[in-house]
Design a protein around this motif. Structure first.
Motif, PDB file in Angstrom:
ATOM      1  N   GLN A  65       5.414  10.639  -1.765  1.00 18.44           N
ATOM      2  CA  GLN A  65       4.537  10.039  -2.744  1.00 18.44           C
ATOM      3  C   GLN A  65       4.967   8.394  -2.722  1.00 18.44           C
ATOM      4  O   GLN A  65       4.271   7.726  -3.399  1.00 18.44           O
ATOM      5  CB  GLN A  65       4.436  10.576  -4.002  1.00 18.44           C
ATOM      6  CG  GLN A  65       3.996  11.965  -3.933  1.00 18.44           C
ATOM      7  CD  GLN A  65       2.409  12.017  -3.713  1.00 18.44           C
ATOM      8  OE1 GLN A  65       1.780  11.386  -3.954  1.00 18.44           O
ATOM      9  NE2 GLN A  65       2.137  13.057  -2.693  1.00 18.44           N
ATOM     10  N   ALA A  66       5.925   7.928  -2.284  1.00 18.89           N
ATOM     11  CA  ALA A  66       6.730   6.727  -2.297  1.00 18.89           C
ATOM     12  C   ALA A  66       5.411   5.726  -1.826  1.00 18.89           C
ATOM     13  O   ALA A  66       4.655   5.996  -0.637  1.00 18.89           O
ATOM     14  CB  ALA A  66       7.888   6.519  -1.698  1.00 18.89           C
ATOM     15  N   ALA A  67       5.272   4.464  -2.409  1.00 18.17           N
ATOM     16  CA  ALA A  67       4.282   3.456  -1.994  1.00 18.17           C
ATOM     17  C   ALA A  67       4.838   3.002  -0.429  1.00 18.17           C
ATOM     18  O   ALA A  67       6.115   3.280  -0.203  1.00 18.17           O
ATOM     19  CB  ALA A  67       4.451   2.411  -2.784  1.00 18.17           C
ATOM     20  N   ASP A  68       3.828   2.729   0.236  1.00 17.68           N
ATOM     21  CA  ASP A  68       4.153   2.016   1.570  1.00 17.68           C
ATOM     22  C   ASP A  68       5.088   0.998   1.399  1.00 17.68           C
ATOM     23  O   ASP A  68       4.791   0.047   0.660  1.00 17.68           O
ATOM     24  CB  ASP A  68       2.901   1.729   2.518  1.00 17.68           C
ATOM     25  CG  ASP A  68       2.118   3.172   2.887  1.00 17.68           C
ATOM     26  OD1 ASP A  68       2.741   4.189   2.874  1.00 17.68           O
ATOM     27  OD2 ASP A  68       1.016   2.770   3.265  1.00 17.68           O
ATOM     28  N   ALA A  69       6.049   0.733   2.224  1.00 14.24           N
ATOM     29  CA  ALA A  69       6.797  -0.359   2.450  1.00 14.24           C
ATOM     30  C   ALA A  69       6.175  -1.599   3.135  1.00 14.24           C
ATOM     31  O   ALA A  69       5.186  -1.417   3.952  1.00 14.24           O
ATOM     32  CB  ALA A  69       8.043  -0.319   3.145  1.00 14.24           C
ATOM     33  N   ASN A  70       6.241  -2.940   2.350  1.00 13.66           N
ATOM     34  CA  ASN A  70       5.757  -3.862   3.174  1.00 13.66           C
ATOM     35  C   ASN A  70       6.662  -4.996   3.931  1.00 13.66           C
ATOM     36  O   ASN A  70       7.937  -4.592   3.632  1.00 13.66           O
ATOM     37  CB  ASN A  70       5.048  -4.850   1.894  1.00 13.66           C
ATOM     38  CG  ASN A  70       4.247  -4.067   1.384  1.00 13.66           C
ATOM     39  OD1 ASN A  70       2.939  -3.442   1.977  1.00 13.66           O
ATOM     40  ND2 ASN A  70       3.918  -4.146  -0.216  1.00 13.66           N
ATOM     41  N   THR A  71       6.344  -5.937   4.559  1.00 13.29           N
ATOM     42  CA  THR A  71       7.173  -6.580   5.458  1.00 13.29           C
ATOM     43  C   THR A  71       7.793  -7.746   4.444  1.00 13.29           C
ATOM     44  O   THR A  71       6.994  -7.892   3.390  1.00 13.29           O
ATOM     45  CB  THR A  71       6.365  -7.298   6.600  1.00 13.29           C
ATOM     46  OG1 THR A  71       5.196  -7.765   5.993  1.00 13.29           O
ATOM     47  CG2 THR A  71       5.930  -6.549   7.521  1.00 13.29           C
ATOM     48  N   ALA A  72       9.168  -8.167   4.522  1.00 13.75           N
ATOM     49  CA  ALA A  72       9.402  -9.106   3.669  1.00 13.75           C
ATOM     50  C   ALA A  72       8.839 -10.259   3.522  1.00 13.75           C
ATOM     51  O   ALA A  72       8.368 -10.812   4.372  1.00 13.75           O
ATOM     52  CB  ALA A  72      10.995  -9.113   4.362  1.00 13.75           C
ATOM     53  N   ALA A  73       8.742 -10.951   2.453  1.00 15.10           N
ATOM     54  CA  ALA A  73       8.085 -12.350   2.177  1.00 15.10           C
ATOM     55  C   ALA A  73       8.757 -13.242   2.958  1.00 15.10           C
ATOM     56  O   ALA A  73       7.932 -14.413   3.379  1.00 15.10           O
ATOM     57  CB  ALA A  73       7.705 -12.602   0.956  1.00 15.10           C
ATOM     58  N   GLY A  74       9.946 -13.255   2.975  1.00 13.98           N
ATOM     59  CA  GLY A  74      10.869 -14.381   3.585  1.00 13.98           C
ATOM     60  C   GLY A  74      11.713 -13.771   4.601  1.00 13.98           C
ATOM     61  O   GLY A  74      11.395 -12.870   5.440  1.00 13.98           O
TER      62      GLY A  74
END
Length: 99
Positions: free
Chosen positions: A52-61
């Motif tokens: 159920q964990a949210a999908d990880a996003n790429t780092a902003a920086g």
């Protein structure tokens, strides 16, 4: 002695905790042979919840923030927990070996 092959054929609605299956044994030439008569039950593994964990996003920086890193860690930990539950369930119903 010839190799014996099993052909599975569905035909009945699954019933908890077992799913009935019809099996016909055949020889190397595909001719039906009688091995034994009776019913064999194959247990189902217990239900394992989905991750159920949210999908990880790429780092902003260039480097991930603490929140971004922690989100990946949470997803990984939940995935590990669910995978271990699935493996345990398969072992408990005899579909996977313990070691």
């Amino acid at each position: 002695m010839s190799t014996v092959y099993a052909t599975l054929a569905s035909g009945k609605k699954p019933e908890a905790p077992y799913t009935p299956v019809s099996v016909q044994f055949v020889d190397d030439s595909g001719n039906p042979i009688t091995v034994n008569t009776g019913t064999v039950s194959i247990p189902k593994a217990a239900v394992t919840a989905t991750v159920q964990a949210a999908d990880a996003n790429t780092a902003a920086g260039a480097a991930p923030t603490a929140a971004e890193f922690n989100a990946v860690v949470a997803a990984l930990n939940e995935t590990k927990k669910q995978l271990n539950a699935l493996i345990g369930s398969l072992r408990a119903c005899g579909l996977a070996a313990s070691k």
